[in-house]
Enzyme design. Sequence first.
Site, short mmCIF file in Angstrom:
data_model
loop_
_atom_site.label_atom_id
_atom_site.label_comp_id
_atom_site.label_asym_id
_atom_site.label_seq_id
_atom_site.Cartn_x
_atom_site.Cartn_y
_atom_site.Cartn_z
N ASP A 15 47.85 19.93 87.31
CA ASP A 15 47.42 20.45 88.41
C ASP A 15 46.64 19.46 89.33
OD1 ASP A 15 44.81 21.74 90.02
OD2 ASP A 15 45.41 23.57 88.72
N SER B 289 46.94 23.43 93.34
CA SER B 289 46.79 24.41 92.86
C SER B 289 47.05 25.88 93.19
CB SER B 289 45.37 24.48 91.91
OG SER B 289 45.45 25.07 90.54
#
Length: 251
Positions: free
Chosen positions: A154, A39
């Site tokens: 993510d 991320s």
Amino acid sequence: MKTVSLVLGSGGARGYAHIGVIEEIERLGYQIVSISGSSMGALIGALYACGKIEEYKEWVIELKSIDLTKWLDISWNNRRGIFLGIKLMDKLSEMIGRINIEELPIKYTAVATDLNRNKEVWFQHGDLIDAVRASISIPFLLTPIQIDGMMLIDGGVLNPIPVAPTISDHSDLTIAVNLYADLLKSDIHLPDNVIENQSVIRGVVLKTQKSIVKEENVPLPILNVLEKTLDSIQRTLISYHLGGYPPRYIN
């Protein structure tokens, strides 16, 4: 000079702390030879690997809330996320150019999650921008992207602190940055404009949420539910992953 394999964890806006960590590692005279990130960690790691982290830092610090709105491309016709992320990735491409991961001067891994197979995906070759975009696709906020039949979101969903990609590195130290660590004391102060920009994003999300839900009196807004859910998942997963790769503390 001692070498470092750096693991940059997920954590949204907390990820700006990664910049300070990198600056401190370099100040102490260590050489970063490998980066693995999920991320926001994947984004900051990519910028460092390209030698553009200082440029990004200056851009973020100077970014005003009125400017921020032009980077938020709402996906009105796409129910997979609030923002498309196209404008932000165009800005990132402008900043670092189009480059393949294998062309970077240091080893780099961006971790994403494939929803179709429920497995984490390590990007260690191919287009850097695509790898970062996949890794930062926070559920509900950024739309997932599709690559080679994978539906990618993510990386922090399955691996918020990806130590494993660095295990085979020939470095002196492995430093993992846990953005969910419980600090006894914090002297970190964000610039006023960064705090203001976070409020702008929150406001846009809440307005979009109302247009989708069509409900004014939501007891606990969707955004808050998402934040609390992701925080809980991240903390649990980090404990699990660090249990498998325990850190060594040196006093």
